[in-house]
Design a protein around this motif. Structure first.
Motif, PDB file in Angstrom:
ATOM      1  N   VAL A  24       0.840  -1.190   0.000  1.00 62.37           N
ATOM      2  CA  VAL A  24       0.000   0.000   0.000  1.00 62.37           C
ATOM      3  C   VAL A  24       0.875   1.239   0.000  1.00 62.37           C
ATOM      4  CG1 VAL A  24      -1.784   1.253   1.277  1.00 62.37           C
ATOM      5  CG2 VAL A  24      -1.759  -1.245   1.295  1.00 62.37           C
ATOM      6  N   GLY A  25       0.543   2.160  -0.875  1.00 62.89           N
ATOM      7  CA  GLY A  25       1.222   3.447  -0.922  1.00 62.89           C
ATOM      8  C   GLY A  25       0.261   4.559  -0.554  1.00 62.89           C
ATOM      9  N   ARG A  26       0.717   5.764  -0.711  1.00 62.17           N
ATOM     10  CA  ARG A  26      -0.112   6.918  -0.365  1.00 62.17           C
ATOM     11  C   ARG A  26      -1.246   7.124  -1.363  1.00 62.17           C
ATOM     12  NH1 ARG A  26       2.353  12.895   0.843  1.00 62.17           N
ATOM     13  NH2 ARG A  26       0.474  13.724   1.785  1.00 62.17           N
ATOM     14  N   HIS A  27      -0.968   6.907  -2.657  1.00 64.26           N
ATOM     15  CA  HIS A  27      -1.960   7.159  -3.695  1.00 64.26           C
ATOM     16  C   HIS A  27      -2.501   5.883  -4.331  1.00 64.26           C
ATOM     17  CE1 HIS A  27      -0.920  11.377  -3.472  1.00 64.26           C
ATOM     18  NE2 HIS A  27       0.348  11.057  -3.642  1.00 64.26           N
ATOM     19  N   ILE A  28      -1.703   4.815  -4.326  1.00 63.78           N
ATOM     20  CA  ILE A  28      -2.108   3.577  -4.995  1.00 63.78           C
ATOM     21  C   ILE A  28      -1.772   2.358  -4.143  1.00 63.78           C
ATOM     22  CG2 ILE A  28      -1.948   4.447  -7.371  1.00 63.78           C
ATOM     23  CD1 ILE A  28       0.815   3.181  -7.567  1.00 63.78           C
ATOM     24  N   VAL A  29      -2.410   1.239  -4.494  1.00 61.81           N
ATOM     25  CA  VAL A  29      -2.102  -0.073  -3.933  1.00 61.81           C
ATOM     26  C   VAL A  29      -1.765  -0.969  -5.109  1.00 61.81           C
ATOM     27  CG1 VAL A  29      -2.962  -2.018  -2.591  1.00 61.81           C
ATOM     28  CG2 VAL A  29      -3.786   0.278  -2.093  1.00 61.81           C
ATOM     29  N   VAL A  30      -0.662  -1.710  -5.015  1.00 66.73           N
ATOM     30  CA  VAL A  30      -0.248  -2.590  -6.108  1.00 66.73           C
ATOM     31  C   VAL A  30      -0.321  -4.037  -5.638  1.00 66.73           C
ATOM     32  CG1 VAL A  30       1.604  -3.194  -7.706  1.00 66.73           C
ATOM     33  CG2 VAL A  30       1.261  -0.815  -7.061  1.00 66.73           C
ATOM     34  N   TYR A  31      -1.056  -4.852  -6.387  1.00 65.74           N
ATOM     35  CA  TYR A  31      -1.176  -6.286  -6.143  1.00 65.74           C
ATOM     36  C   TYR A  31      -0.432  -7.011  -7.256  1.00 65.74           C
ATOM     37  CZ  TYR A  31      -5.223  -5.041  -3.228  1.00 65.74           C
ATOM     38  OH  TYR A  31      -6.050  -4.508  -2.275  1.00 65.74           O
TER      39      TYR A  31
END
Length: 121
Positions: A24-31
Motif C-alpha cells: 500500500v502506498g499513499r496514492h495507490i495499492v499494487v497487487y
C-alpha cells in the motif's frame, strides 16, 4: 506502441486480490501474482469513492501511462493490479510514477539493474 494485455474478468481480479501479494502506498495499492506466462497482464481499479467519472478516468489514464513508462523494467510473468486510493484529488504524475516504482521494488518485480543501465545512457 505495444498493446498492453489487461485483466478484464471479475474472477481474474478476484484471484489476484485474494492470492496475490500487495503493498500500500499513499496514492495507490499494487497487487501482484505470478501468472505462468511470458507476459504481464495489468488491471486498473478506481472506486467510486475516488470521485466523479472525470476524476476516475483521469486517475486511470495517469496510472496507465505510469505503467507504460515502467513496463520494460518490470519482470515478466505477473498479473498486476493497480488500485487507486479513495481520495478526490488527483495526484501529480511524477509522484504517482515514483510511488509505483517504489511499490514494485517492494514486491520484488522491478528490475533495478536494467533501469540503472538504460538511465546511464
Amino acid at each position: 506502441m505495444r498493446k498492453v494485455v489487461t485483466l478484464k474478468k471479475n474472477y481474474e481480479f478476484a484471484k489476484v486480490f485474494n492470492k496475490g501479494l500487495f503493498y500500500v502506498g499513499r496514492h495507490i495499492v499494487v497487487y501482484a501474482l505470478p501468472n505462468r506466462q511470458s507476459f504481464n497482464r495489468i488491471g486498473i481499479s478506481v472506486s467510486k469513492k475516488a470521485g466523479k467519472a472525470v476524476t476516475r478516468n483521469k486517475k486511470k489514464r495517469l496510472i496507465r501511462e505510469g505503467y507504460r513508462q515502467l513496463e520494460n523494467y518490470i519482470l515478466k510473468g505477473y498479473d498486476i493490479i493497480i488500485a487507486a486510493r479513495g481520495e478526490d484529488t488527483v495526484s501529480k504524475y511524477s509522484e504517482l510514477v515514483k510511488e509505483f516504482k517504489y511499490l514494485l521494488k517492494k514486491l520484488r518485480i522491478f528490475d533495478q539493474e536494467k533501469y540503472n543501465c538504460l538511465k546511464e545512457l
